[in-house]
Design an enzyme around this catalytic site. Structure first.
Site, short mmCIF file in Angstrom:
data_model
loop_
_atom_site.label_atom_id
_atom_site.label_comp_id
_atom_site.label_asym_id
_atom_site.label_seq_id
_atom_site.Cartn_x
_atom_site.Cartn_y
_atom_site.Cartn_z
N HIS A 1 0.81 -1.22 0.00
CA HIS A 1 0.00 0.00 0.00
C HIS A 1 0.85 1.27 0.00
O HIS A 1 0.42 2.31 -0.51
CB HIS A 1 -0.94 0.01 1.21
CG HIS A 1 -2.18 -0.80 1.01
ND1 HIS A 1 -2.17 -2.18 1.05
CD2 HIS A 1 -3.46 -0.44 0.78
CE1 HIS A 1 -3.39 -2.64 0.86
NE2 HIS A 1 -4.20 -1.60 0.68
N LYS B 1 -7.72 13.83 -10.27
CA LYS B 1 -8.34 13.08 -11.37
C LYS B 1 -7.73 11.68 -11.37
O LYS B 1 -6.92 11.31 -12.21
CB LYS B 1 -8.14 13.79 -12.70
CG LYS B 1 -9.15 13.35 -13.77
CD LYS B 1 -9.13 14.29 -14.95
CE LYS B 1 -10.07 13.83 -16.05
NZ LYS B 1 -11.49 13.92 -15.66
#
Length: 294
Positions: free
Chosen positions: A115, A160
């Site tokens: 992660h 985005k």
């Protein structure tokens, strides 16, 4: 059953190929985590529209995720133009006779699953171009039907990001009932739609939400402000309550693919008189002039 991809040109990590032949490692962090960003650049008559603004947002998103920009501005422009030309050639046309949508995506790269942001990876760069759908005059005259929903996505909507599961779920909610978009609210205030920015018209003024982390600042934010100024239409960014949206004279959507689109129905009820209104007409006309001037 997998969908068969069209044999269209694309770009992947320094090489041009076709969609069926483009392969990415299963350990790419874009695939494993959605750890990447993207941009969609419309191009009219072979010319990218507001390219500098799209590239600036791409750079902002990369910085937020701490992914190094793999190209210079000149290299991005060269890539976009080459894709426009290659797609046009695949359709047997010069680029100047096409309307296209260029998709750019950068992920952090390939690594074993972790992660944490693994430093020093080579970013994966993918790009393709495709036909940009232009809504017909009949579709625009009818306006769009939308529904409302609570905004259940994360609070970093200004990035985005390719992590779009929330947008997929919210868009499917409207698709399930034959609507074009899902307009979302967070704590009783307007945020945005699943893949569009939302604008409210009341008393001749265009209202938009603040530019913060709860919305993606669409490229049309700045453009809409300019179009309003040119048309003599008051423009303001502020928090907009759900009640104000439901009582709007007009509601507009904006995005690369929709340009400016009027919402005629919301949750099964007409917006205003149920037809695209005068402010929409002014802004849509201005948008077309901006495209020609680009």
């Amino acid at each position: 059953m997998s969908a068969q991809l069209p044999d269209l040109p694309c770009y992947l990590n320094g090489e041009f190929t076709t969609l069926p032949n483009a392969k990415v490692s299963v350990m790419d962090r874009g695939f494993i985590f959605g750890d990447g960003i993207y941009e969609v650049v419309p191009a009219y008559n072979g010319r990218p529209f507001r390219f500098d603004e799209h590239l600036a947002r791409l750079e902002r998103s990369l910085k937020e995720l701490r992914i190094p920009n793999p190209m210079t501005k000149a290299q991005w422009r060269e890539l976009v133009v080459e894709l426009l030309n290659r797609y046009a050639a695949s359709q047997g046309k010069p680029a100047a006779e096409t309307t296209q949508m260029v998709y750019l995506q950068i992920s952090r790269g390939v690594a074993m699953r972790d992660h944490a942001m693994i430093p020093g990876l080579e970013p994966t760069v993918f790009a393709m171009s495709n036909r940009l759908y232009i809504y017909t005059p009949e579709e625009r005259a009818k306006g769009a039907a939308c529904i409302t929903a609570d905004d259940f996505r994360w609070k970093k909507a200004h990035i985005k990001s390719t992590s779009l599961a929330g947008a997929v779920v919210s868009r499917q909610m409207s698709a399930d009932v034959g609507a074009l978009e899902t307009i979302m609210f967070r704590d009783g205030f307007l945020s945005e739609a699943s893949s569009s920015n939302v604008w409210v018209v009341k008393g001749g003024k265009v209202l938009g939400v603040p530019k913060d982390n709860l919305v993606l600042e669409g490229i049309r934010f700045g453009l809409l402000e300019t179009l309003c100024r040119d048309a003599g239409v008051p423009f303001e960014l502020r928090r907009i309550s759900r009640e104000e949206v439901l009582a709007a004279d007009e509601i507009l959507l904006s995005s690369a693919t929709k340009e400016v689109m009027a919402v005629s129905m919301l949750d099964g009820r007409p917006v205003g008189n149920g037809r695209p209104g005068p402010i929409y007409e002014k802004l849509y006309a201005g948008y077309q002039r901006a495209k020609q001037a680009s």
